[in-house]
Motif scaffolding. Structure first.
Motif, PDB file in Angstrom:
ATOM      1  N   GLY A  44      41.875  41.193  54.058  1.00 56.04           N
ATOM      2  CA  GLY A  44      41.554  40.249  53.162  1.00 56.04           C
ATOM      3  C   GLY A  44      42.256  38.621  53.797  1.00 56.04           C
ATOM      4  N   THR A  45      41.118  37.711  53.400  1.00 60.39           N
ATOM      5  CA  THR A  45      41.428  36.547  54.094  1.00 60.39           C
ATOM      6  C   THR A  45      42.993  35.820  53.094  1.00 60.39           C
ATOM      7  N   THR A  46      43.259  36.471  51.916  1.00 57.66           N
ATOM      8  CA  THR A  46      44.306  36.219  50.975  1.00 57.66           C
ATOM      9  C   THR A  46      45.449  37.008  51.026  1.00 57.66           C
ATOM     10  N   ASP A  47      46.355  36.881  50.377  1.00 54.23           N
ATOM     11  CA  ASP A  47      47.543  38.237  50.152  1.00 54.23           C
ATOM     12  C   ASP A  47      47.632  38.370  48.650  1.00 54.23           C
ATOM     13  N   TYR A  48      46.253  38.130  47.815  1.00 53.74           N
ATOM     14  CA  TYR A  48      46.506  38.498  46.367  1.00 53.74           C
ATOM     15  C   TYR A  48      46.680  39.835  46.198  1.00 53.74           C
ATOM     16  N   HIS A  49      46.023  40.702  46.915  1.00 51.82           N
ATOM     17  CA  HIS A  49      46.109  42.214  46.519  1.00 51.82           C
ATOM     18  C   HIS A  49      47.005  42.986  47.505  1.00 51.82           C
ATOM     19  N   VAL A  50      47.661  42.628  48.367  1.00 51.73           N
ATOM     20  CA  VAL A  50      48.601  43.377  49.378  1.00 51.73           C
ATOM     21  C   VAL A  50      49.274  44.616  48.804  1.00 51.73           C
ATOM     22  N   GLY A  51      48.700  45.815  49.570  1.00 54.77           N
ATOM     23  CA  GLY A  51      49.406  46.938  49.006  1.00 54.77           C
ATOM     24  C   GLY A  51      48.874  47.712  48.046  1.00 54.77           C
ATOM     25  N   ALA A  52      47.664  47.051  47.361  1.00 59.70           N
ATOM     26  CA  ALA A  52      46.975  47.611  46.243  1.00 59.70           C
ATOM     27  C   ALA A  52      45.784  48.516  46.768  1.00 59.70           C
ATOM     28  N   PRO A  53      45.419  49.518  46.034  1.00 60.91           N
ATOM     29  CA  PRO A  53      44.383  50.277  46.400  1.00 60.91           C
ATOM     30  C   PRO A  53      43.104  49.385  46.188  1.00 60.91           C
ATOM     31  N   ALA A  54      41.958  50.453  46.585  1.00 57.32           N
ATOM     32  CA  ALA A  54      40.691  49.765  46.396  1.00 57.32           C
ATOM     33  C   ALA A  54      40.544  49.538  44.816  1.00 57.32           C
ATOM     34  N   ASP A  55      39.471  48.413  44.581  1.00 57.06           N
ATOM     35  CA  ASP A  55      39.148  48.174  43.216  1.00 57.06           C
ATOM     36  C   ASP A  55      38.421  49.664  42.478  1.00 57.06           C
ATOM     37  N   ASP A  68      35.044  57.680  50.670  1.00 53.33           N
ATOM     38  CA  ASP A  68      36.290  57.682  49.977  1.00 53.33           C
ATOM     39  C   ASP A  68      37.004  56.794  50.403  1.00 53.33           C
ATOM     40  N   LEU A  69      37.412  56.027  49.214  1.00 54.69           N
ATOM     41  CA  LEU A  69      38.348  54.881  49.266  1.00 54.69           C
ATOM     42  C   LEU A  69      39.735  55.072  48.932  1.00 54.69           C
ATOM     43  N   SER A  70      39.867  56.400  48.411  1.00 55.61           N
ATOM     44  CA  SER A  70      41.239  56.671  47.895  1.00 55.61           C
ATOM     45  C   SER A  70      42.505  56.457  48.637  1.00 55.61           C
ATOM     46  N   ARG A  71      42.656  56.327  49.905  1.00 56.88           N
ATOM     47  CA  ARG A  71      43.755  56.042  50.849  1.00 56.88           C
ATOM     48  C   ARG A  71      43.751  54.727  51.086  1.00 56.88           C
ATOM     49  N   HIS A  72      42.858  53.938  50.785  1.00 56.80           N
ATOM     50  CA  HIS A  72      42.821  52.368  51.158  1.00 56.80           C
ATOM     51  C   HIS A  72      44.105  51.650  50.400  1.00 56.80           C
ATOM     52  N   ARG A  73      44.786  50.930  51.212  1.00 60.20           N
ATOM     53  CA  ARG A  73      45.482  49.738  50.674  1.00 60.20           C
ATOM     54  C   ARG A  73      45.327  48.479  51.508  1.00 60.20           C
ATOM     55  N   ALA A  74      45.230  47.559  50.593  1.00 67.02           N
ATOM     56  CA  ALA A  74      44.815  46.055  51.011  1.00 67.02           C
ATOM     57  C   ALA A  74      46.012  45.381  51.856  1.00 67.02           C
ATOM     58  N   ARG A  75      45.427  44.645  52.753  1.00 67.18           N
ATOM     59  CA  ARG A  75      46.311  43.951  53.534  1.00 67.18           C
ATOM     60  C   ARG A  75      45.626  42.791  54.109  1.00 67.18           C
ATOM     61  N   GLN A  76      46.297  41.733  54.242  1.00 69.12           N
ATOM     62  CA  GLN A  76      45.944  40.516  54.887  1.00 69.12           C
ATOM     63  C   GLN A  76      45.702  40.269  56.360  1.00 69.12           C
ATOM     64  N   VAL A  77      44.711  39.391  56.794  1.00 69.20           N
ATOM     65  CA  VAL A  77      44.474  39.324  57.907  1.00 69.20           C
ATOM     66  C   VAL A  77      45.723  38.615  58.888  1.00 69.20           C
ATOM     67  N   HIS A  78      46.058  39.342  59.763  1.00 67.58           N
ATOM     68  CA  HIS A  78      47.271  38.670  60.771  1.00 67.58           C
ATOM     69  C   HIS A  78      46.553  38.069  61.898  1.00 67.58           C
ATOM     70  N   ALA A  79      47.576  37.194  62.362  1.00 66.18           N
ATOM     71  CA  ALA A  79      47.253  36.165  63.662  1.00 66.18           C
ATOM     72  C   ALA A  79      46.706  37.244  64.763  1.00 66.18           C
ATOM     73  N   ALA A  80      47.456  38.439  64.993  1.00 69.43           N
ATOM     74  CA  ALA A  80      47.287  39.419  66.039  1.00 69.43           C
ATOM     75  C   ALA A  80      45.844  39.940  65.962  1.00 69.43           C
ATOM     76  N   ASP A  81      45.459  39.759  64.645  1.00 67.52           N
ATOM     77  CA  ASP A  81      43.928  40.874  64.547  1.00 67.52           C
ATOM     78  C   ASP A  81      43.167  39.848  65.586  1.00 67.52           C
ATOM     79  N   PHE A  82      43.009  38.684  65.646  1.00 63.29           N
ATOM     80  CA  PHE A  82      41.990  37.918  66.471  1.00 63.29           C
ATOM     81  C   PHE A  82      42.063  38.211  67.727  1.00 63.29           C
TER      82      PHE A  82
END
Length: 160
Positions: A44-55, A68-82
């Protein structure tokens, strides 16, 4: 393909659209025999839901289509991702603008919208279903599935 290709799907909080796009692309890559050659993630572009499961609504609608979205945990884009990812695919223009603002100039060519890979005639953005009704989550899946079909073709032709 000579080396592993990597794709990062990006939305606002990484709980609806981008994790949906991540699992749909993984599924389509498996069916195309490309799963071992392509790494797929989301953020995500924001840190609103970091660590949260999918809606829950995204997970429920995805499950009805076999994803299957059951294992998803939200994270924010990091500088290294680019640097780490070959493609960073925004769900809408706002996400693309945020990525462009944060991205080092040498990596800006990696930034695109997912819907650029969809057939002509579909929306050019994956609309945010978060504040709408259930139909929005189905529309997200419709658009993401269509775009991921085109993305798999792109990856196959570009990386073959």
């Amino acid at each position: 393909m000579k080396q592993r290709f990597s794709v990062l799907m990006v939305c606002t909080g990484n709980i609806c659209r981008s994790p949906t796009a991540e699992v749909v692309l993984r599924h389509k890559l498996e069916h195309a025999g490309l799963a071992e050659r392509v790494h797929v993630a989301s953020a995500g572009t924001t840190d609103y839901h970091v660590g949260a499961p999918a809606d829950d609504r995204s997970a429920r609608h995805a499950h009805l289509r076999g994803y299957d979205l059951s294992r998803h945990r939200a994270r924010q884009v990091h500088a290294a991702d680019f640097e780490r990812f070959d493609l960073l695919l925004a769900m809408d223009r706002g996400h693309l603008e945020e990525l462009q603002d944060a991205c080092p100039p040498q990596h800006r060519h990696k930034l695109r919208r997912l819907m650029e890979f969809a057939p002509a005639g579909l929306a050019d953005e994956v609309a945010d279903p978060y504040y709408g009704g259930m139909k929005g989550f189905e529309t997200v899946l419709d658009h993401v599935e269509a775009a991921c079909d085109g993305l798999v073709r792109h990856i196959r032709s570009d990386r073959a």
